[in-house]
Design a protein around this motif. Structure first.
Motif, PDB file in Angstrom:
ATOM      1  N   ASN A 163       8.883  17.173   5.065  1.00 33.85           N
ATOM      2  CA  ASN A 163       8.031  18.242   4.615  1.00 33.85           C
ATOM      3  C   ASN A 163       7.878  18.214   3.115  1.00 33.85           C
ATOM      4  O   ASN A 163       6.800  18.633   2.789  1.00 33.85           O
ATOM      5  N   HIS A 178       7.532  29.015   6.352  1.00 32.64           N
ATOM      6  CA  HIS A 178       7.415  28.219   5.081  1.00 32.64           C
ATOM      7  C   HIS A 178       7.312  26.691   5.710  1.00 32.64           C
ATOM      8  O   HIS A 178       8.059  26.281   6.443  1.00 32.64           O
ATOM      9  N   PRO A 179       6.444  25.901   4.894  1.00 37.73           N
ATOM     10  CA  PRO A 179       6.455  24.486   5.240  1.00 37.73           C
ATOM     11  C   PRO A 179       7.645  23.673   4.994  1.00 37.73           C
ATOM     12  O   PRO A 179       7.520  22.660   5.838  1.00 37.73           O
ATOM     13  N   GLU A 193       5.336  15.569   2.319  1.00 41.21           N
ATOM     14  CA  GLU A 193       4.304  15.906   2.749  1.00 41.21           C
ATOM     15  C   GLU A 193       3.380  17.111   2.128  1.00 41.21           C
ATOM     16  O   GLU A 193       2.164  16.978   1.815  1.00 41.21           O
ATOM     17  N   HIS A 194       4.089  18.002   2.296  1.00 39.76           N
ATOM     18  CA  HIS A 194       3.731  19.315   1.781  1.00 39.76           C
ATOM     19  C   HIS A 194       3.491  19.650   0.071  1.00 39.76           C
ATOM     20  O   HIS A 194       2.860  20.442  -0.367  1.00 39.76           O
ATOM     21  N   ARG A 195       4.598  18.937  -0.398  1.00 41.52           N
ATOM     22  CA  ARG A 195       4.526  19.208  -2.014  1.00 41.52           C
ATOM     23  C   ARG A 195       4.268  17.954  -2.869  1.00 41.52           C
ATOM     24  O   ARG A 195       3.273  18.092  -3.400  1.00 41.52           O
ATOM     25  N   THR A 211       0.727  16.521  -1.658  1.00 43.26           N
ATOM     26  CA  THR A 211      -0.319  17.750  -1.932  1.00 43.26           C
ATOM     27  C   THR A 211      -0.723  17.840  -3.464  1.00 43.26           C
ATOM     28  O   THR A 211      -1.661  17.945  -3.941  1.00 43.26           O
ATOM     29  N   GLU A 234       9.030  23.236   8.466  1.00 42.35           N
ATOM     30  CA  GLU A 234       7.903  23.058   9.550  1.00 42.35           C
ATOM     31  C   GLU A 234       8.623  22.124  10.544  1.00 42.35           C
ATOM     32  O   GLU A 234       9.043  21.240  10.344  1.00 42.35           O
TER      33      GLU A 234
END
Length: 287
Positions: free
Chosen positions: A271, A143-144, A274-276, A279, A147
Motif C-alpha cells: 500500500n 486509511h490507505p 502504491e498509494h504514496r 502517487t 487497505e
C-alpha cells in the motif's frame, strides 16, 4: 524508469553480521528483496547510519529517491548512543526532504522520536512471534495504509519498546491489547511517514531465524518452558515457511492467511508503494 528506494538499516555492524549468518541476508538486504518482489525493476540502495563515518545521502540525495524505508533494529532508542542519534538525525532529514517514508518496528520508533514523540519499554512486556488481534482505529479503517486488511488480523512481530508519547501531528491507525500504537501516520516538516510496530516484511523463515537466536529470551520471559520448547517452536515456523500448506502447523500456532500468504502479509508495504511512492512520483512528474 523503475522506482528508486533507500533502505535504512537500523542495526549496528555486529548485529547485521549475526543476522546474515543466521538468515543469509541482513535485515536491509531482505527488506530490499521484498520491495523488489513487490515492484519488479526497483533499485534499492542501503544506508548504514548506525556506523560512524557512514556515507549518508545529503538533502538532495534523499530527495532523489522515490521512497525511503526504515528496518527494524536490536537497539533501544532511549539509550541515545551516537549510533542511535545518527539515525534520529537522518530521519529528521528524511522528513525535511518530503520523500515518502515507511518503517517497521524500530522504523516507527525512530520516526516518532524524530518528530518529538517518545518511546519506552512496554510495561506489558515483549510482543514476540506475532502481534495478535491487530485492530484498525476509525481513522485506520479509512486509511490507505491498511487497505485490504480485515477488521482484525495478526502479523509477525518482536519488540519490547513502543511509542508511548505521540508526536504532535500523528494519527494512530491500528492497535491491539499489547500496544495501542501498532500503525500510524506521522507528519513533520512537510514530510509524511507511514509506519507499523510489527513486521510485514518478515517471512516465517526470517522470523524463525531471529527467534532461534533469542531462545534464551523466550525461556527467560516465560514464552517457552525450556530451550527445547523454544527450538521446537522456531522449527515449526521454519517448516511452515517451507510448506505453507502444513495445516497442522498453521492450526497449532493460530496462523492464518494474513500471515501465510505473502501478498497479504506484506499488505502495508504494498500500500505504501502504491498509494504514496507511485502517487508522489506521478505528481512530481506532472509538476
Amino acid at each position: 524508469m523503475g522506482l528508486r528506494f533507500l533502505v535504512v538499516e537500523g542495526n549496528t555492524r555486529g548485529a547485521r553480521q549475526a543476522h546474515k549468518q543466521a538468515y543469509g541476508l541482513t535485515l536491509s538486504e531482505s527488506y530490499a528483496e521484498v520491495l523488489q518482489e513487490i515492484e519488479g525493476g526497483a533499485v534499492c540502495d542501503i544506508a548504514f547510519p548506525a556506523d560512524e563515518g557512514a556515507n549518508l545521502p545529503d538533502a538532495a540525495g534523499l530527495e532523489s529517491y522515490d521512497g525511503i524505508v526504515l528496518t527494524g533494529s536490536h537497539l533501544n532508542i532511549y539509550d541515545r548512543t551516537p549510533d542511535i542519534v545518527r539515525q534520529i538525525d537522518l530521519m529528521r532529514a528524511v522528513y525535511a526532504s518530503r520523500t515518502p517514508s515507511f518503517g517497521s518496528c524500530w522504523g516507527l520508533q525512530v520516526a516518532a522520536v524524530a518528530a518529538d514523540g517518545d518511546v519506552r519499554q512496554n510495561p506489558l512486556g515483549r510482543e514476540v512471534g506475532f502481534a495478535r488481534k491487530l485492530t484498525p482505529t476509525e481513522a485506520g479503517r479509512a486509511h490507505p495504509l491498511l487497505e485490504g486488511r480485515p477488521a482484525a488480523y495478526d502479523a509477525p512481530a518482536i519488540h519490547l519498546d513502543m511509542v508511548t508519547a505521540l508526536p504532535g501531528d500523528c494519527t494512530v491507525l491500528a492497535g491491539n491489547a499489547v500496544s495501542p500504537v501498532q500503525a500510524a501516520e506521522i507528519r513533520q516538516d512537510g514530510g509524511v511517514f507511514w509506519g507499523v510496530q510489527y513486521h510485514p516484511e518478515f517471512s516465517l523463515g526470517e522470523l524463525a531465524a531471529i527467534l532461534e537466536r533469542r531462545t534464551d529470551i523466550l525461556v527467560r520471559e516465560g514464552f517457552c518452558r525450556t530451550p527445547e520448547d523454544a527450538l521446537a517452536y522456531t522449527a515449526d515456523l521454519a517448516a511452515l515457511h517451507r510448506d505453507p500448506t502444513r495445516f497442522d502447523l498453521a492450526w497449532r500456532h493460530g496462523i492464518d492467511a494474513e500471515v501465510l500468504e505473502p501478498q497479504r502479509r506484506t499488505r502495508e508495504i504494498r500500500n505504501f508503494v502504491e498509494h504514496r511512492v507511485k502517487t508522489e512520483k506521478s505528481a512530481r512528474g506532472r509538476a
